[in-house]
Write an enzyme that holds these catalytic residues in place. Sequence first.
Site, PDB file in Angstrom:
ATOM      1  N   LYS A  79      -6.559   0.291   6.915  1.00  0.00           N
ATOM      2  CA  LYS A  79      -5.378   0.139   6.064  1.00  0.00           C
ATOM      3  C   LYS A  79      -5.482  -1.185   5.340  1.00  0.00           C
ATOM      4  O   LYS A  79      -6.028  -2.149   5.876  1.00  0.00           O
ATOM      5  CB  LYS A  79      -4.107   0.131   6.916  1.00  0.00           C
ATOM      6  CG  LYS A  79      -2.855   0.493   6.154  1.00  0.00           C
ATOM      7  CD  LYS A  79      -2.625   1.982   6.213  1.00  0.00           C
ATOM      8  CE  LYS A  79      -1.371   2.441   5.514  1.00  0.00           C
ATOM      9  NZ  LYS A  79      -1.125   3.855   5.819  1.00  0.00           N
ATOM     10  N   SER A 148      -0.550  11.838  -2.846  1.00  0.00           N
ATOM     11  CA  SER A 148      -0.671  12.455  -1.523  1.00  0.00           C
ATOM     12  C   SER A 148       0.706  12.811  -0.955  1.00  0.00           C
ATOM     13  O   SER A 148       0.810  13.581   0.001  1.00  0.00           O
ATOM     14  CB  SER A 148      -1.405  11.508  -0.568  1.00  0.00           C
ATOM     15  OG  SER A 148      -0.751  10.254  -0.502  1.00  0.00           O
ATOM     16  N   THR A 152       1.928  15.263   2.302  1.00  0.00           N
ATOM     17  CA  THR A 152       2.521  14.674   3.501  1.00  0.00           C
ATOM     18  C   THR A 152       3.859  15.365   3.786  1.00  0.00           C
ATOM     19  O   THR A 152       4.157  15.743   4.925  1.00  0.00           O
ATOM     20  CB  THR A 152       2.739  13.159   3.327  1.00  0.00           C
ATOM     21  OG1 THR A 152       1.504  12.562   2.934  1.00  0.00           O
ATOM     22  CG2 THR A 152       3.226  12.501   4.614  1.00  0.00           C
ATOM     23  N   ALA A 240      10.730   6.254   5.417  1.00  0.00           N
ATOM     24  CA  ALA A 240      10.717   4.956   4.723  1.00  0.00           C
ATOM     25  C   ALA A 240       9.797   4.017   5.494  1.00  0.00           C
ATOM     26  O   ALA A 240       8.615   4.260   5.585  1.00  0.00           O
ATOM     27  CB  ALA A 240      12.134   4.424   4.596  1.00  0.00           C
TER      28      ALA A 240
HETATM   29  N1  PHE Z   1      -1.138   6.479   2.828  1.00  0.00           N
HETATM   30  C1  PHE Z   1      -1.107   7.776   3.360  1.00  0.00           C
HETATM   31  C2  PHE Z   1      -1.143   7.788   4.876  1.00  0.00           C
HETATM   32  O1  PHE Z   1      -0.676   6.881   5.516  1.00  0.00           O
HETATM   33  C3  PHE Z   1      -2.015   8.790   2.728  1.00  0.00           C
HETATM   34  C4  PHE Z   1      -3.479   8.557   2.429  1.00  0.00           C
HETATM   35  C5  PHE Z   1      -4.405   7.961   3.280  1.00  0.00           C
HETATM   36  C6  PHE Z   1      -3.944   9.085   1.288  1.00  0.00           C
HETATM   37  C7  PHE Z   1      -5.734   7.909   2.980  1.00  0.00           C
HETATM   38  C8  PHE Z   1      -5.272   9.043   0.970  1.00  0.00           C
HETATM   39  C9  PHE Z   1      -6.181   8.449   1.825  1.00  0.00           C
HETATM   40  O2  PHE Z   1      -1.583   8.717   5.496  1.00  0.00           O
END
Ligand code: PHE
Length: 341
Positions: A79, A148, A152, A240
């Site tokens: 991350k 994305s 989700t 959130a």
């Molecule tokens: N940020 C999002 C998550 O936490 C989605 C994501 C992750 C999108 C990695 C693309 C690649 O899952």
Amino acid sequence: MIEVLLREWDGETAVIRYDRPTEAWIIIAIHSTRLGPAAGGTRMRHYPEAESALQDALRLAAGMTLKFATSGMPFGGGKAVIAVPPGITQKSRLALLRRYGALIHQLGGLYYTGPDLGTSSADMDIIAETGAPYVFSRTPATGGAGSSGPYTALGVFTGIQIACEHLWQDRALDGRRVLVQGTGSVGAALIDHLRLAGAEVLFSEVEDSAIRHFRDELGFEFVASEAVYTTECDVFAPCALGGVLNASTIPHLKCQAVVGGANNLLAAQGDAERLYANGILYTPDYVVNVGGALAVTGLETQDWTQERAAAEVVQTVQRSLSQVFDLAEKESITTAAAAYH
Ligand code: PHE
């Protein structure tokens, strides 16, 4: 404190850069590359101090490891957090994203990024100018999979159905009261699914324009921030920030289940037991919010069609959540422990 945070973290590597022109901190946390290169979104927001940004990045990266393990995709967990000063101008923000892309490129495939809180597909296009090919979720116009968020949301919606089936032997959401916290890219798409399924949707939001949109234009019931954790509902869907399930909120919750799109919903390990003791069904965050990461990596690395991606999201959440519920029941452990196993 940075030493303590890193020493107590069970991840692999943290890359930290101070971006002098903007006074921002760029933190890339590589939690695990066991299953493949680390992947995870870029979070961009203001933090009170750099240390809390590092802490957020380390925890979020660990969550991504579990998420990709759940997804079956050959990626590890990572991350990035870009801690920006308040009121950064659009021009310097774009320049910062380009320098950030160059840093990702230098890492040579150790870390792949995507969108997260505070970044969009349009931002991924900018990052990819210098960071390609290590950038997911660019806009469709530049050949990416786009946002994305909707995927989700589809997974979270599926999680709500499975949770209802588990609790009431009926996955229909007709008339079920669902409180959605946050109307960003995940929350907004989730509200749409819920409305179409006939659920009674309540929402909470802090931004005035979004409150006006969902309350005044679309007619949903608005719940003020101070009432979020005391409002009666069947399902609470936090979409959130993380850490909203903690020692001070859990005793007040008047929901039967928590199914959320946000990452790191539990503030601490003991909060899973706290929910369990209060008779609240908790669906582990990374199990139900896997949809975006799963769909986007499938679309961009496995040539999936959009139909295939949607089907994979539904099936993956269905299968893993059912396994989690079964194991938790069989072993009399929390759903969080079952998911981890
Ligand atoms: N940020 C999002 C998550 O936490 C989605 C994501 C992750 C999108 C990695 C693309 C690649 O899952």
